[in-house]
Each structure stands twice: as structure tokens, then as C-alpha cells.
Design an enzyme around this catalytic site. Structure first.
Site, PDB file in Angstrom:
ATOM      1  N   SER A   1       4.652   2.810   7.861  1.00  0.00           N
ATOM      2  CA  SER A   1       4.326   1.613   7.087  1.00  0.00           C
ATOM      3  C   SER A   1       5.511   1.158   6.244  1.00  0.00           C
ATOM      4  CB  SER A   1       3.127   1.881   6.173  1.00  0.00           C
ATOM      5  OG  SER A   1       1.955   2.058   6.926  1.00  0.00           O
TER       6      SER A   1
ATOM      7  N   HIS B   1       0.820  -1.221   0.000  1.00  0.00           N
ATOM      8  CA  HIS B   1       0.000   0.000   0.000  1.00  0.00           C
ATOM      9  C   HIS B   1       0.854   1.271   0.000  1.00  0.00           C
ATOM     10  CE1 HIS B   1       0.420  -0.348   4.492  1.00  0.00           C
ATOM     11  NE2 HIS B   1       0.487   0.966   4.391  1.00  0.00           N
TER      12      HIS B   1
ATOM     13  N   ASP C   1       0.577  -7.959   1.786  1.00  0.00           N
ATOM     14  CA  ASP C   1       0.927  -6.531   1.773  1.00  0.00           C
ATOM     15  C   ASP C   1       2.441  -6.333   1.800  1.00  0.00           C
ATOM     16  OD1 ASP C   1       0.475  -3.863   1.577  1.00  0.00           O
ATOM     17  OD2 ASP C   1      -0.237  -3.562   3.627  1.00  0.00           O
TER      18      ASP C   1
END
Length: 415
Positions: free
Chosen positions: A245, A136, A166
């Protein structure tokens, strides 16, 4: 106007004289005491010092300043916990990169233009310039930029990405002779709740920020923004905010035991609950992405449909959850395991998005003893499975459940 007598003036004059004399005497005593203390303090210093004031010394305080002993500042000391944090940061912060992207947008005239996209973190896992991050972080990117600790920036390219976990692997080309710091994968299988962890990332664009916390839970099944459930997630209270992230979650030895991926928050900022993809999953995914460009997962060779109340009512079924088996590949692993497809063709959906499938077949309601209610459950149960692995598939047929052993195959084109 107030009038004063001679008597008043006499006593007022005497009082003023007494007060003035007292002030002068007090000032002289203070001055003399300062002069006397100078030679005494000078004599107290190293051996052989003269007992009187130095020649030319003045009583203006300069001798006092010259005779003061300079006290060394105490040595800085750290607790064991602080030393751990400092050591890990010094060794590995240079292996954490800042990732920014450009995406394609439209201007007022509907012309395509490049716009700033998202940003996040990543870890250099190979000295040749391979970086691990989250999918993402680079989603919809037309260009990816990787910034190192020294401010240098390189354009990166995607080696492979895996939405189910992910995890994405990027590559940039460092100049010849560049020595890159790297971070190694640790063993996430041995983690314990309460164990200290350290996160390094770029929250809100503040590069290589360190936060600490503990493992607050293990094995969490978490649904990501793509409605895919990632199982086995590490939960931590280490502060993880937008920009963290893709960055590493480290143990106290500096081993990467997780990839910081998401937070649980109603405000969008850290609320003490963050999640990381465990290193055991990341290691396997990275290996496949580098070798094959994709992740090789085991698959059941069948065309599947998500069950719903509408389908259950139309087909007069007793359950409305699970995965309906529409068709099985002839000679495929589902067919060999005895799983049956449907026999009655139906169209589902509006005229524009209508889909034809078959009802009357089995319904998958569990894999390896874990209930399967949705597609997310189904794919998450197969996420860690390889081609050749054997799984126990629980099917619902004629209002009863049955178990079938299925040897997983390569992902099939039959959907």
C-alpha cells in the site's frame, strides 16, 4: 557338512584362475589406452605442440587434466520483457521507501505507551524529501519513520492527507548534499486494459519487491475501509499484498501511473485483484495538499441527511434512497439553483444521539447523470470537482425528478 571330490576341486581352481587372468588383462588395456590418449590430445592443442608426452608426464591422469581446453561460460542474455523489468527496477527501486509507524496504546495499568503501528510503502516524488503514500498507511500514527534503500531512516511529518482519495504527502529532511532518486507521475488517462504494469513495494516487510502484471480493468468505483467510494480506480493482477500500500504502480517507462492502495481478497493476501488510485487523481490531490494543506473540492451549500426507510415512512415519501436536503444556505449555490430545503422539524435517533433536521425538502438522487443513493455516492461524484465547476443535480420533488444546474462553491461549513 558338504563334501567335495577331487574333480570338483580341480574345476573350481581352473575357473578361479581364468576369471583372475581376465580381470588383470582388462585393467592393463584400460591403463594403456589412457597413456596413449594423452600425447594425442596434447598434439591436438595449439600450433607447434610436441607429438609425444611432456617430459616427466605420469600416467596418473594429471596430464589429461592439464590438456583439457577451458570452455567459456555462455554470455547471459535476457528477453525484451526481462530487460524492461530489470531496467525499470534498476532506475526506480531506490525511489521507493518503506514506511513504518508508531501508535499510542495502553498498558495493563491503562498508561499510554508507544506501540508499533502499521507499515507500507511510498514514493519519493521530490528531491527535497516529499513522499506520497496512502492515508491508511499512516492512520493514527504518533510517529512516522521513512526508510531508504541504503538502510538510512528518517522521521517523517504529514504535510497533508485526503481521506476521500486515500492519498497523503509526507516530508523528511535528508542530510545536505544527499541526492534522492525520484519517481515522476505518468498519464493514467491513456492507460489501456491489457497494458503491462510493474509494482514496487514492501510486501510483508520484504523491501523493494518487484511484481508485474497487466491493467485488468479501468474506472472501477471501489469502497475503501472508511466506506468512501473512490472512483476511477485502476484494477491490476500484479501481486499486491499487505505492505505494498502506498507504493508506485509503474508503466514500462518507469512513470508512476497509479498508487497501489488495496486488494480484493477473502484471505487478506493477493488473489489477483488489486487496485490503485490513478495518477490523474493523485497529481491533483498532491498539488492541493502541497499548496493548501487540503484538497479544494467543489461543494453544494446545503445541510444534507442520508435517506432511510424510516425517514421515508415517517415523511410518507415514495423513495427511500438519496440525500435529503434539510436546509440550504441563504444566497448559496443550492438556493440560487432552486433547490429547496425542508419545512418541518423532526428529531431522529435515540435521546443521546438525536439529531434535528427538516423534512419536506428536495431529495438529491443524481449528479451528472449518475445515481446518488448514499453519502458515499454523493461525495465520490464531487471528489474530482473544483470550486467553480458546474454540475447537473437531479432532485426528486413531488414524486418527479428535476435537473438543476449548480455552480460549485468552496466546501461549506453548513453540513
Amino acid at each position: 557338512m558338504k563334501l567335495y571330490t577331487r574333480r570338483h576341486l580341480f574345476f573350481s581352481t581352473i575357473t578361479t584362475v581364468i576369471i583372475t587372468a581376465a580381470v588383470i588383462l582388462g585393467a592393463q588395456k584400460i591403463f594403456l589406452s589412457g597413456e596413449r590418449s594423452g600425447p594425442q590430445e596434447s598434439a591436438a592443442q595449439g600450433e607447434g605442440a610436441a607429438s609425444g608426452p611432456a617430459p616427466g608426464a605420469q600416467g596418473d591422469g594429471s596430464q589429461f587434466l592439464q590438456n583439457q581446453t577451458l570452455v567459456a561460460a555462455p554470455a547471459v542474455s535476457y528477453t525484451a520483457d526481462e530487460q524492461q523489468n530489470i531496467s525499470v527496477y534498476q532506475q526506480f527501486n531506490e525511489a521507493v521507501v518503506n514506511i513504518t509507524t508508531q501508535v499510542m496504546g495502553m498498558n495493563w495499568f491503562f498508561e499510554p505507551i508507544a506501540e508499533d503501528g502499521g507499515s507500507g510503502s511510498g514514493s519519493i516524488i521530490d528531491s527535497r524529501g516529499y513522499v506520497i503514500t496512502n492515508v491508511h498507511v499512516i492512520e493514527k500514527a504518533t510517529k512516522i519513520y521513512i526508510s531508504l534503500y541504503d538502510g538510512s531512516q528518517y522521521e517523517g511529518r504529514v504535510i497533508g492527507s485526503d481521506v476521500e482519495s486515500d492519498i497523503a504527502v509526507l516530508k523528511f529532511e535528508p542530510p545536505a548534499g544527499t541526492v534522492l532518486k525520484t519517481i515522476q507521475f505518468g498519464d493514467s488517462e491513456k492507460l489501456k486494459v491489457g497494458q503491462k504494469v510493474i509494482a514496487i513495494g514492501n510486501p510483508f516487510g520484504f523491501e523493494r519487491t518487484l511484481t508485474t502484471g497487466i491493467v485488468s480493468a479501468l474506472g472501477r468505483p471501489i469502497k475503501n475501509s472508511n466506506n468512501i467510494i473512490i472512483r476511477g480506480m485502476i484494477q491490476t493482477d500484479a501481486s499486491i499484498n499487505p505492505g505494498n500500500s502506498g507504493g508506485p504502480l509503474l508503466d514500462t517507462a518507469g512513470n508512476m501511473i497509479g498508487i497501489n492502495t488495496m486488494i480484493y481478497s477473502s484471505s487478506g493476501s493477493n488473489a489477483g485483484i488489486g487496485f490503485a488510485v490513478p495518477a490523474s487523481t493523485a497529481r491533483r490531490v498532491v498539488s492541493d495538499l502541497l499548496q493548501y494543506g487540503k484538497v479544494r473540492r467543489g461543494a453544494i451549500q446545503a445541510s444534507l441527511v442520508q435517506m432511510s426507510r424510516a425517514i421515508a415512512d415517517y415523511a410518507r415519501l415514495d423513495i427511500s434512497y438519496g440525500i435529503l436536503v434539510s436546509e440550504t444556505a441563504r444566497g448559496g449555490n443550492a438556493d440560487k439553483a432552486g433547490i429547496k430545503g425542508g419545512t418541518q422539524a423532526v428529531r431522529y435517533g435515540n435521546s443521546r444521539n438525536a439529531r434535528t433536521f427538516y423534512i419536506g425538502g428536495d431529495i438529491i438522487v443524481g449528479i451528472d447523470g449518475v445515481q446518488v443513493s448514499t453519502y458515499s455516492d454523493y461525495y465520490s461524484m464531487l471528489e474530482n470537482k473544483r470550486p467553480g465547476d458546474t454540475v447537473t443535480v437531479t432532485i426528486h420533488r413531488n414524486k418527479k425528478n428535476y435537473d438543476c444546474k449548480v455552480v460549485l462553491a468552496e466546501e461549506s461549513s453548513v453540513q
